[in-house]
Design an enzyme around this catalytic site. Structure first.
Site, PDB file in Angstrom:
ATOM      1  N   ASP A   1       0.783  -1.235   0.000  1.00 56.23           N
ATOM      2  CA  ASP A   1       0.000   0.000   0.000  1.00 56.23           C
ATOM      3  C   ASP A   1       0.817   1.288   0.000  1.00 56.23           C
ATOM      4  OD1 ASP A   1       1.099  -0.015   2.526  1.00 56.23           O
ATOM      5  OD2 ASP A   1      -0.738  -0.660   3.521  1.00 56.23           O
TER       6      ASP A   1
ATOM      7  N   GLU B   1      -0.361  -9.019  -1.010  1.00 58.79           N
ATOM      8  CA  GLU B   1      -0.981  -8.438   0.198  1.00 58.79           C
ATOM      9  C   GLU B   1      -2.199  -7.584  -0.201  1.00 58.79           C
ATOM     10  OE1 GLU B   1       0.523  -5.396   3.319  1.00 58.79           O
ATOM     11  OE2 GLU B   1       1.473  -7.254   3.947  1.00 58.79           O
TER      12      GLU B   1
ATOM     13  N   GLU C   1      -2.106   5.167   2.713  1.00 56.58           N
ATOM     14  CA  GLU C   1      -2.100   3.742   2.357  1.00 56.58           C
ATOM     15  C   GLU C   1      -3.470   3.188   1.996  1.00 56.58           C
ATOM     16  OE1 GLU C   1      -0.598   5.059   5.030  1.00 56.58           O
ATOM     17  OE2 GLU C   1       1.539   4.682   4.733  1.00 56.58           O
TER      18      GLU C   1
ATOM     19  N   HIS D   1       5.854   5.518  13.104  1.00 57.49           N
ATOM     20  CA  HIS D   1       6.313   6.303  11.956  1.00 57.49           C
ATOM     21  C   HIS D   1       5.202   6.831  11.045  1.00 57.49           C
ATOM     22  CE1 HIS D   1       5.611   2.420   9.951  1.00 57.49           C
ATOM     23  NE2 HIS D   1       5.425   3.149   8.870  1.00 57.49           N
TER      24      HIS D   1
ATOM     25  N   ARG E   1       2.379   8.590   8.841  1.00 57.75           N
ATOM     26  CA  ARG E   1       2.115  10.001   8.546  1.00 57.75           C
ATOM     27  C   ARG E   1       0.930  10.557   9.330  1.00 57.75           C
ATOM     28  NH1 ARG E   1       5.287   9.430   3.945  1.00 57.75           N
ATOM     29  NH2 ARG E   1       5.823  11.310   2.801  1.00 57.75           N
TER      30      ARG E   1
ATOM     31  N   HIS F   1      12.748   5.369  12.943  1.00 63.94           N
ATOM     32  CA  HIS F   1      12.651   5.506  11.478  1.00 63.94           C
ATOM     33  C   HIS F   1      13.474   6.719  11.028  1.00 63.94           C
ATOM     34  CE1 HIS F   1      10.703   6.251   7.601  1.00 63.94           C
ATOM     35  NE2 HIS F   1      10.025   5.127   7.708  1.00 63.94           N
TER      36      HIS F   1
HETATM   37  C1  UD1 Z   1       6.696   4.887   3.772  1.00 63.38           C
HETATM   38  C2  UD1 Z   1       5.311   4.500   3.265  1.00 63.38           C
HETATM   39  C3  UD1 Z   1       4.513   3.847   4.397  1.00 63.38           C
HETATM   40  C4  UD1 Z   1       5.289   2.713   5.035  1.00 63.38           C
HETATM   41  C5  UD1 Z   1       6.682   3.197   5.445  1.00 63.38           C
HETATM   42  C6  UD1 Z   1       7.475   2.035   5.971  1.00 63.38           C
HETATM   43  C7  UD1 Z   1       4.313   6.010   1.596  1.00 63.38           C
HETATM   44  C8  UD1 Z   1       3.661   7.291   1.366  1.00 63.38           C
HETATM   45  N1  UD1 Z   1       4.605   5.728   2.880  1.00 63.38           N
HETATM   46  O1  UD1 Z   1       6.519   5.887   4.749  1.00 63.38           O
HETATM   47  O2  UD1 Z   1       3.307   3.337   3.861  1.00 63.38           O
HETATM   48  O3  UD1 Z   1       4.587   2.285   6.186  1.00 63.38           O
HETATM   49  O4  UD1 Z   1       7.345   3.748   4.298  1.00 63.38           O
HETATM   50  O5  UD1 Z   1       8.602   2.460   6.672  1.00 63.38           O
HETATM   51  O6  UD1 Z   1       4.560   5.271   0.677  1.00 63.38           O
HETATM   52  N2  UD1 Z   1      14.274   8.305   4.863  1.00 63.38           N
HETATM   53  C9  UD1 Z   1      15.633   8.217   4.785  1.00 63.38           C
HETATM   54  N3  UD1 Z   1      16.204   6.999   4.496  1.00 63.38           N
HETATM   55  C10 UD1 Z   1      15.477   5.886   4.308  1.00 63.38           C
HETATM   56  C11 UD1 Z   1      14.076   5.969   4.395  1.00 63.38           C
HETATM   57  C12 UD1 Z   1      13.489   7.190   4.662  1.00 63.38           C
HETATM   58  O7  UD1 Z   1      16.344   9.205   4.961  1.00 63.38           O
HETATM   59  O8  UD1 Z   1      16.040   4.809   4.074  1.00 63.38           O
HETATM   60  C13 UD1 Z   1      13.654   9.618   5.158  1.00 63.38           C
HETATM   61  C14 UD1 Z   1      13.706  10.588   3.956  1.00 63.38           C
HETATM   62  O9  UD1 Z   1      13.910  11.876   4.430  1.00 63.38           O
HETATM   63  C15 UD1 Z   1      12.280  10.459   3.385  1.00 63.38           C
HETATM   64  C16 UD1 Z   1      11.482  10.282   4.671  1.00 63.38           C
HETATM   65  O10 UD1 Z   1      12.274   9.433   5.479  1.00 63.38           O
HETATM   66  O11 UD1 Z   1      11.908  11.590   2.654  1.00 63.38           O
HETATM   67  C17 UD1 Z   1      10.113   9.705   4.516  1.00 63.38           C
HETATM   68  O12 UD1 Z   1      10.122   8.554   3.685  1.00 63.38           O
HETATM   69  P1  UD1 Z   1       8.776   8.147   2.881  1.00 63.38           P
HETATM   70  O13 UD1 Z   1       9.016   6.895   2.131  1.00 63.38           O
HETATM   71  O14 UD1 Z   1       8.253   9.319   2.137  1.00 63.38           O
HETATM   72  O15 UD1 Z   1       7.715   7.906   4.041  1.00 63.38           O
HETATM   73  P2  UD1 Z   1       7.678   6.859   5.212  1.00 63.38           P
HETATM   74  O16 UD1 Z   1       7.157   7.533   6.418  1.00 63.38           O
HETATM   75  O17 UD1 Z   1       8.971   6.152   5.269  1.00 63.38           O
HETATM   76  N1  UDP Z   2      11.756  -3.348  10.734  1.00 63.32           N
HETATM   77  C1  UDP Z   2      13.141  -3.494  10.676  1.00 63.32           C
HETATM   78  N2  UDP Z   2      13.918  -2.616  11.375  1.00 63.32           N
HETATM   79  C2  UDP Z   2      13.397  -1.616  12.124  1.00 63.32           C
HETATM   80  C3  UDP Z   2      11.987  -1.457  12.148  1.00 63.32           C
HETATM   81  C4  UDP Z   2      11.189  -2.344  11.432  1.00 63.32           C
HETATM   82  O1  UDP Z   2      13.644  -4.399  10.028  1.00 63.32           O
HETATM   83  O2  UDP Z   2      14.167  -0.873  12.727  1.00 63.32           O
HETATM   84  C5  UDP Z   2      10.921  -4.291   9.978  1.00 63.32           C
HETATM   85  C6  UDP Z   2       9.809  -4.947  10.729  1.00 63.32           C
HETATM   86  O3  UDP Z   2      10.228  -6.109  11.396  1.00 63.32           O
HETATM   87  C7  UDP Z   2       8.815  -5.252   9.624  1.00 63.32           C
HETATM   88  C8  UDP Z   2       8.983  -4.075   8.700  1.00 63.32           C
HETATM   89  O4  UDP Z   2      10.277  -3.544   8.960  1.00 63.32           O
HETATM   90  O5  UDP Z   2       9.187  -6.418   8.910  1.00 63.32           O
HETATM   91  C9  UDP Z   2       7.922  -3.060   8.977  1.00 63.32           C
HETATM   92  O6  UDP Z   2       8.290  -1.860   8.395  1.00 63.32           O
HETATM   93  P1  UDP Z   2       7.649  -0.479   8.831  1.00 63.32           P
HETATM   94  O7  UDP Z   2       7.172  -0.558  10.236  1.00 63.32           O
HETATM   95  O8  UDP Z   2       8.629   0.555   8.461  1.00 63.32           O
HETATM   96  O9  UDP Z   2       6.435  -0.349   7.811  1.00 63.32           O
HETATM   97  P2  UDP Z   2       4.905  -0.819   7.806  1.00 63.32           P
HETATM   98  O10 UDP Z   2       4.863  -2.300   8.026  1.00 63.32           O
HETATM   99  O11 UDP Z   2       4.193  -0.051   8.867  1.00 63.32           O
HETATM  100  O12 UDP Z   2       4.428  -0.414   6.457  1.00 63.32           O
END
Ligand code: UD1
Ligand code: UDP
Length: 382
Positions: free
Chosen positions: A98, A120, A134, A210, A212, A243
């Site tokens: 999602d 999924e 999502e 984490h 939004r 995160h």
């Molecule tokens: C995204 C997904 C969310 C999912 C989450 C899992 C969308 C809109 N959101 O949210 O559904 O639950 O991932 O974790 O698709 N960043 C880094 N390095 C990384 C990852 C993220 O620096 O490896 C920082 C960056 O500044 C980035 C920000 O995190 O802009 C947000 O990342 P983004 O993918 O937009 O949103 P998430 O909250 O991670």
């Molecule tokens: N996870 C990880 N390291 C972390 C936090 C989460 O490997 O520090 C794993 C967790 O076990 C799960 C997945 O990441 O498999 C979940 O990701 P996240 O919570 O970022 O996203 P969501 O499932 O809410 O979309």
């Protein structure tokens, strides 16, 4: 027809963890040519998963930027996917879950008239803004997809209620396949603090947050409740791998920083995380994936959200929704750290999300769809 060309597209940590075992399964099938395209909506957090599961991407769109907006992720993915699809010419594109990568990947496939398989599929809250974005991503991908791989019977019912009739398979969740490869009784952590924790005598609470829709006031209330929990209960210790989102980093530091029994640490690799989950006392999270993993490891989960698209473990009694208000979060957490009976009632292993063979069923379903095998039996949790 030669080999079926299947391109898996993913970009964030959870998609990668849940798609890694599937990419490997597809690679093991001789009728399939498996291609892996990452958008890198996440960079470091994606790369960590690729390393743990020993995967290399065939294509990498490398789109991430700091504090990226939903529009920027969507447009960069779609623009990048154009060239990749033109070049690879896949028969089928697989997307997962999602995220914005999921939606943009499916939309790109549609623009090129390539069939889409949704891994999924069928999760719903029926609240357009929660989880945001999502819930809408899932619905939009449902409209585009041709094959639906549902983790549970409940997910299939959701799709049927929306008029989807064909090509729905109940497979279990691939995250259970992943966790079967990472959790080991004799696992040694490489993150020093995780080896130093006293899992026998302290109540180690694993925290992640984490989403939004929790940015701002909800995070303030949740984090303040967690701080009070640690302050009031000396036997409680919190471990929170934060995160990398700057919004989350700032909030976590502001409300939880500088406390002796609250460990704010870097995101963990999937194998560190899964083994920490297996050893902790309980989990408090707004994550989707953790709600699926922790029940199979027998750990109670308090969900830091107002709703969940994963009601199966709530029904089984190992997950509770506790909302995002200070009083509710604190009260429900305190109940589990002070009332042994309440804790024991939640701490039992249930597996509504899978038996570890989801990827095999998905690969079989793809072969069946292309006339190369039998339709797999649906996974029915007991
Ligand atoms: C995204 C997904 C969310 C999912 C989450 C899992 C969308 C809109 N959101 O949210 O559904 O639950 O991932 O974790 O698709 N960043 C880094 N390095 C990384 C990852 C993220 O620096 O490896 C920082 C960056 O500044 C980035 C920000 O995190 O802009 C947000 O990342 P983004 O993918 O937009 O949103 P998430 O909250 O991670
Ligand atoms: N996870 C990880 N390291 C972390 C936090 C989460 O490997 O520090 C794993 C967790 O076990 C799960 C997945 O990441 O498999 C979940 O990701 P996240 O919570 O970022 O996203 P969501 O499932 O809410 O979309």
């Amino acid at each position: 027809m030669g080999k079926i060309r299947v391109m898996s597209v993913f970009g964030t940590r959870p998609e990668a963890i849940k798609m890694a075992p599937l990419v490997k399964e597809l690679r093991s099938r001789e009728e399939i040519e498996s291609i892996c395209c990452v958008t890198a909506q996440h960079r470091e957090m994606l790369d960590s998963v690729m390393e743990v599961f020993e995967l290399t991407a065939d294509r990498d769109l490398d789109i991430m930027s700091p504090r990226q907006t939903l529009s920027a992720i969507t447009t960069k993915c779609i623009n990048g996917m154009d060239d990749v699809i033109e070049d690879i010419k896949p028969d089928l594109i697989l997307v997962h879950g999602d995220t914005t990568t999921t939606f943009a990947g499916a939309l790109s496939a549609f623009y090129h008239k390539v069939r889409v398989g949704h891994v999924e599929a069928g999760l719903r809250t029926y609240d357009k803004y929660s989880p945001y974005p999502e819930e809408m991503n899932r619905k939009l991908v449902t409209a585009i997809a041709d094959l639906y791989f549902c983790p549970t019977v409940n997910n299939r019912r959701n799709l049927e209620a929306e008029g989807i009739r064909d090509n729905i398979f109940i497979t279990g969740n691939t995250v259970i396949d992943a966790i079967h490869t990472t959790v080991k009784a004799d696992y040694q952590f490489t993150t020093p603090i995780l080896n130093e924790l006293d899992y026998e005598n302290r109540k180690i609470v694993l925290v992640t947050c984490h989403r939004r829709e929790n940015y701002g006031e909800p995070m303030r209330e949740i984090f303040t409740a967690l701080r009070t929990l640690a302050e009031k209960h000396e036997d409680v210790e919190l471990v929170y791998p934060v995160h990398l989102s700057p919004v989350v980093q700032e909030a976590a530091q502001t409300y939880l920083g500088g406390m002796e029994r609250i460990h704010l640490i870097e995101p963990l690799s999937a194998n560190e995380m899964h083994n920490l989950m297996a050893r902790c006392y309980m989990v408090m999270t707004d994550s989707g994936g953790l709600q699926e993993e922790a029940p199979s490891l027998g750990k109670p989960v308090l969900v830091l959200r107002k709703e969940t698209e994963r009601p199966e473990a709530v029904e089984a009694g190992t997950v509770k929704l506790c909302g995002v208000k200070y009083d509710d979060v604190l009260r429900m957490a305190e109940e589990l750290v002070t009332d042994r009976a309440a804790y024991d009632a939640m701490a039992h292993a249930v597996n509504p999300y899978g038996d570890g063979h989801a990827c095999k069923r998905i690969a079989d379903a793809i072969l069946w769809f292309y006339g190369k095998g039998d339709r797999p039996a649906d996974y029915l949790a007991r």
